[in-house]
Enzyme design. Structure first.
Site, PDB file in Angstrom:
ATOM      1  N   LEU A   1       0.771  -1.233   0.053  1.00 31.44           N
ATOM      2  CA  LEU A   1       0.048  -0.216  -0.004  1.00 31.44           C
ATOM      3  C   LEU A   1       0.896   1.385   0.035  1.00 31.44           C
ATOM      4  CD1 LEU A   1      -2.666   1.808   0.444  1.00 31.44           C
ATOM      5  CD2 LEU A   1      -2.298   1.445   3.177  1.00 31.44           C
ATOM      6  N   SER A   2       0.589   2.187  -0.914  1.00 28.45           N
ATOM      7  CA  SER A   2       0.953   3.495  -0.679  1.00 28.45           C
ATOM      8  C   SER A   2       2.665   3.475  -0.859  1.00 28.45           C
ATOM      9  CB  SER A   2       0.670   4.183   0.466  1.00 28.45           C
ATOM     10  OG  SER A   2       0.896   5.677   0.644  1.00 28.45           O
ATOM     11  N   ALA A   3       3.276   3.757   0.160  1.00 29.20           N
ATOM     12  CA  ALA A   3       5.033   3.878  -0.092  1.00 29.20           C
ATOM     13  C   ALA A   3       4.945   2.284  -0.197  1.00 29.20           C
ATOM     14  CB  ALA A   3       5.476   4.415   0.878  1.00 29.20           C
TER      15      ALA A   3
ATOM     16  N   ALA B   1       4.393   1.530  -3.708  1.00 28.57           N
ATOM     17  CA  ALA B   1       5.684   2.105  -4.779  1.00 28.57           C
ATOM     18  C   ALA B   1       6.746   1.341  -4.708  1.00 28.57           C
ATOM     19  CB  ALA B   1       5.963   3.606  -4.426  1.00 28.57           C
TER      20      ALA B   1
END
Length: 342
Positions: free
Chosen positions: A163-165, A168
């Site tokens: 998720l999110s960072a 990425a």
């Protein structure tokens, strides 16, 4: 602050431990079973912290869950949390460890240290941390190899989600090590190569950089010029995400669609309540890129409260009630939801 001099020296010294980390795939022994798990008090986390999993150049923490007496040749799932989260909070919301216990596979969580990032974000934007066999990327790879060896996991069924960072960083793992994964699920994340420093990272979160599909895919080709295996990629993003703009989900689609040479208009669309799903299959009909666009959802992982594997046991930050469990849907596409016989 991380001891950068020590890390530089470690990179120059080819110790036995670091050389051992480079060998992949791990060996399989069909008669082997995973080590017996330690008994845990009722209500306690299923995740156990693991030390000594490798040289750990990214200085990360590792947690895992291997069901007791798990047979050899079972799948493995790697999970990467988002900012301001940790492994346990993400697992309470996503239910990966409880699902692993029910369905018979191993789970590995990488956890960021506050010493690396005060908000516990993975450093997805710093080249030194997302280069193959360096920094945080290498630490995460070592974790997968360590648990895969202990659990005698099937090297053809290793998966990753974040998720999110963490999303990425999932994209960075898939870009640098596509041969390791059968599939990846990127939730509210950003494409690989979207930024190269903290300032540009915040800019990219607000709006994905303007690049053509070929420019996005070239970022992956540069680090993995020969892709012998194409992991199936699913991308999940809310239309009301004000932390990581929806344009990043669209850029992720273009990065992997162009990399796999899938025609832009050659998708199958499905509409479900509150969700639009587009699927780009290969010539044999296997979904290679899937984009889940979730109406009105903000920044987080779509979850559903309930009991049992894959459901949210508690309310956790950035774990958003969506009326469906993305954990269960992701696991189903990966073939992980069939019950196993102990």
């Amino acid at each position: 602050m991380r001891d950068r001099f020590k890390r530089s020296v470690e990179r120059l010294l080819p110790t036995d431990a670091r050389l051992g980390d480079l060998f992949w795939p791990f060996h399989r022994n069909p008669k082997r079973k995973a080590p017996t798990a330690r008994r845990r008090p009722a209500g306690a986390s299923r995740l156990a912290e693991v030390a000594g999993f490798g040289s750990n150049p990214g200085c990360l923490l590792m947690f895992e869950h291997i069901p007791e007496d798990l047979p050899a040749g079972r799948p493995l799932v790697l999970v990467l949390h988002g900012c301001r989260q940790d492994a346990e909070s993400y697992d309470r919301g996503a239910g990966w460890a409880s699902l692993a216990e029910e369905r018979g596979f191993s789970v590995v969580y990488a956890q960021q240290r506050e010493a690396n990032n005060p908000r516990r974000c993975f450093t997805w934007f710093r080249p030194s941390e997302v280069t193959r066999d360096r920094g945080e990327l290498m630490s995460i790879r070592q974790m997968v190899a360590h648990t895969a060896e202990r659990a005698a996991s099937d090297p053809e069924r290793v998966f990753i989600t974040g998720l999110s960072a963490g999303g990425a960083m999932t994209a960075a793992m898939l870009a640098n090590y596509p041969e390791l994964f059968a599939g990846g699920a990127i939730i509210a994340g950003l494409p690989f190569g979207a930024a190269r420093d903290a300032t540009r990272a915040f800019d990219a979160m607000g709006e994905a950089p303007e690049k053509s599909p070929r420019e996005w895919s070239e970022l992956v080709r540069t680090v993995s010029p020969r892709i012998s295996r194409k992991p199936a990629i699913s991308i999940w993003h809310g239309t009301a995400d004000e932390t990581v703009a929806l344009s990043n989900g669209l850029a992720l689609v273009e990065q992997w669609r162009d990399l796999y040479r899938l025609p832009q208009e050659a998708f199958v669309e499905k509409r479900m309540k509150g969700r639009r799903t587009r699927i780009w299959p290969d010539r044999e009909g296997k979904p290679l890129v899937t984009f889940h666009e979730i109406d009105g959802m903000g920044h987080g992982t779509p979850v559903e409260r309930g009991e049992g594997g894959g459901y949210a046991a508690t309310v956790e930050p950035f774990m958003l009630e969506a009326g469906f469990s993305s954990t269960l849907e992701i696991a189903r596409t990966w073939g992980l939801t069939r019950r196993w016989k102990r």
